[in-house]
Design a protein around this motif. Structure first.
Motif, PDB file in Angstrom:
ATOM      1  N   ILE A  12       0.843  -1.202   0.000  1.00 14.58           N
ATOM      2  CA  ILE A  12       0.000   0.000   0.000  1.00 14.58           C
ATOM      3  C   ILE A  12       0.882   1.259   0.000  1.00 14.58           C
ATOM      4  N   PRO A  13       0.325   2.397  -0.434  1.00 11.56           N
ATOM      5  CA  PRO A  13       1.146   3.617  -0.540  1.00 11.56           C
ATOM      6  C   PRO A  13       1.917   3.966   0.740  1.00 11.56           C
ATOM      7  N   GLU A  57       4.834  -0.196  -7.081  1.00 17.00           N
ATOM      8  CA  GLU A  57       3.535   0.328  -7.479  1.00 17.00           C
ATOM      9  C   GLU A  57       3.515   1.846  -7.314  1.00 17.00           C
ATOM     10  N   LYS A  58       2.647   2.469  -8.092  1.00 18.87           N
ATOM     11  CA  LYS A  58       2.370   3.877  -7.885  1.00 18.87           C
ATOM     12  C   LYS A  58       1.536   4.010  -6.620  1.00 18.87           C
ATOM     13  N   GLU A  66       4.032   8.964  -0.502  1.00 19.44           N
ATOM     14  CA  GLU A  66       2.856   9.712  -0.032  1.00 19.44           C
ATOM     15  C   GLU A  66       3.131  11.206   0.095  1.00 19.44           C
ATOM     16  N   ARG A 124      -8.457   2.586   0.628  1.00 21.73           N
ATOM     17  CA  ARG A 124      -8.860   3.804  -0.088  1.00 21.73           C
ATOM     18  C   ARG A 124     -10.027   4.509   0.600  1.00 21.73           C
ATOM     19  N   MET A 136      -8.507   6.932   3.123  1.00 19.32           N
ATOM     20  CA  MET A 136      -7.376   7.799   2.742  1.00 19.32           C
ATOM     21  C   MET A 136      -7.773   9.258   2.579  1.00 19.32           C
ATOM     22  N   VAL A 165      -8.021  10.895  -1.698  1.00 20.93           N
ATOM     23  CA  VAL A 165      -7.950   9.555  -2.300  1.00 20.93           C
ATOM     24  C   VAL A 165      -7.850   9.604  -3.824  1.00 20.93           C
ATOM     25  N   ILE A 219      -4.229  11.227  -4.825  1.00 22.19           N
ATOM     26  CA  ILE A 219      -3.037  10.434  -4.497  1.00 22.19           C
ATOM     27  C   ILE A 219      -3.085   9.062  -5.150  1.00 22.19           C
ATOM     28  N   ASP A 220      -4.240   8.406  -5.082  1.00 26.06           N
ATOM     29  CA  ASP A 220      -4.247   7.012  -5.513  1.00 26.06           C
ATOM     30  C   ASP A 220      -4.563   6.844  -6.992  1.00 26.06           C
ATOM     31  N   MET A 221      -5.238   7.818  -7.601  1.00 27.60           N
ATOM     32  CA  MET A 221      -5.661   7.616  -8.996  1.00 27.60           C
ATOM     33  C   MET A 221      -5.135   8.661  -9.963  1.00 27.60           C
ATOM     34  N   TYR A 241     -16.353   7.533   0.200  1.00 32.65           N
ATOM     35  CA  TYR A 241     -14.957   7.721   0.622  1.00 32.65           C
ATOM     36  C   TYR A 241     -14.926   8.742   1.762  1.00 32.65           C
TER      37      TYR A 241
END
Ligand SMILES: NC(=O)c1ccc[n+]([C@@H]2O[C@H](COP(=O)([O-])OP(=O)(O)OC[C@H]3O[C@@H](n4cnc5c(N)ncnc54)[C@H](O)[C@@H]3O)[C@@H](O)[C@H]2O)c1
Length: 347
Positions: free
Chosen positions: A83-84, A104-105, A109, A172, A175, A178, A181-183, A214
């Motif tokens: 995970i990030p 992974e991307k 953080e 997610r 987060m 979200v 950062i994640d997408m 979220y």
């Protein structure tokens, strides 16, 4: 960072993080004869055991601590599928053990963490690259070629729409930021790739729409100024039920002579001006240039380029020193959203 001492093939690999995305890696990586999986690490050993069984990685040990696994197995490469929040410690540990890393991307953080990881990669002389699988699609290569071939003239404006409604559960949901950062890192990296441009500044408005499942920041709109005077507009939401876009975004590129659109999947349309009279000047449809199909796409494409780059002693296109520019777009957007002002993108 250099790759002038390629390790012998097959490369010995330890994979950290055996969750959802790991399957996308192993569908390709477990089939490669130039990779030998010697360790699988996860905080929950049952996750590693499931992956081991699913992909027949019988040579691999299972562990819960990366540092110990690396001491015991002395691999050439670490794959980071955690995970990030864990990327920094996984990457620094791997580099300290003299391993190349594909992770992974997102890279990190925060920008401070990313800079620390970059410095460690450069000091180690090992390659650290990041999965940006949406660069490795046949139609993004073709869409980019429309622009590079000059079919629509010099690019002035690039728009990306991202509207999906995934119900992931898991990290997610809790987060902060979200979507950004994640997408959005994927979409921002795609914009840099499509336009051959780097970010200069951003104004971002981020919010969590009513009814969001979220905790924070499921929607955002960003206006980036890029090099060469290009403006890149991003509109995204992870809370948009119905009529969803592709994961790779819906794109419109406007140049001085015409416009190209890509729906993020199969359809690319190009129209360029041919007349110079009247209220609307005459345009004609153009076929996008033919580009050779990629040997491997998506995750397989990134993994293949990473492995082949190590063998050839060159750097892959998603090496951390380049990828930090895409990450910087994310963090500048967050700073802009929090301060409600335009922010310079620094990397
Ligand atoms: N490139 C893509 O298209 C794409 C798609 C989905 C997810 N991702 C990225 O992949 C990463 C993982 O996402 P996921 O959906 O697979 O998450 P996940 O929660 O399904 O899996 C993560 C796994 O890592 C393990 N883990 C967490 N911290 C660890 C640590 N310190 N050491 C060892 N194991 C640890 C967890 O126990 C879990 O098994 C994230 O960075 C996410 O952004 C990328």
């Amino acid at each position: 960072m250099t790759t002038d001492d390629p390790s012998p093939v097959p490369f010995r690999v330890v994979l950290a993080g055996c969750g959802g995305i790991t399957r996308a890696w192993l569908n390709h990586a477990a089939e490669r004869t130039d990779l030998d999986f010697v360790g699988l690490v996860d905080l929950f050993p049952e996750n590693a055991a499931k992956v081991q069984e699913q992909f027949g990685l019988s040579n691999a040990r299972i562990g819960i601590d990366l540092d110990q696994m690396l001491s015991e197995t002395r691999p050439d490469i670490v794959f980071d599928c955690t995970i990030p929040a864990a990327h920094k410690s996984i990457v620094l540990t791997a580099l300290a053990h003299g391993c190349h890393v594909l992770g992974e991307k997102p890279l990190a953080e925060s920008m401070a963490d990313a800079q620390e990881m970059l410095a460690a990669a450069q000091a180690s002389g090992k390659t650290y690259a990041v999965i940006q699988n949406r660069r490795y699609l046949d139609n993004i290569v073709r869409f980019r070629e429309v622009i590079r071939a000059g079919q629509i003239g010099p690019l002035t404006t690039l728009n990306a729409d991202f509207y999906l409604a995934p119900h992931f559960g898991g990290f997610r949901d809790e987060m902060e930021h979200v979507l950004l950062i994640d997408m959005a890192i994927h979409s921002f990296d795609q914009a840099r790739y499509i336009a051959d441009a780097d970010p200069v500044s951003v104004y971002c408005h981020e919010w969590n729409p009513a009814g969001s499942w979220y905790a924070h920041g499921a929607s955002a709109q960003c206006i980036f100024e890029m090099t060469n005077g290009l403006v890149f507009n991003y509109r995204g939401s992870w809370c948009a039920e119905g009529l969803q876009t592709a994961w790779a975004c819906d794109w419109r590129a406007i140049g001085q002579k015409g416009t190209a659109r890509w729906d993020g999947e199969d359809e690319i349309q190009v129209a360029a001006v041919v007349g110079n009279e009247g209220f609307f000047h005459e345009t004609e449809r153009l076929d996008p240039p033919a580009t050779p199909p990629l040997e491997f796409t998506s995750h397989a494409g990134v993994i293949n380029e990473f492995v082949e780059s190590l063998k050839a002693g060159r750097l892959p296109q998603t090496v951390c020193t380049d990828n930090i520019k895409s990450l910087a777009m994310v963090h500048a957007a967050i700073e802009s959203a929090e301060s409600a002002r335009k922010v310079a993108v620094e990397f």
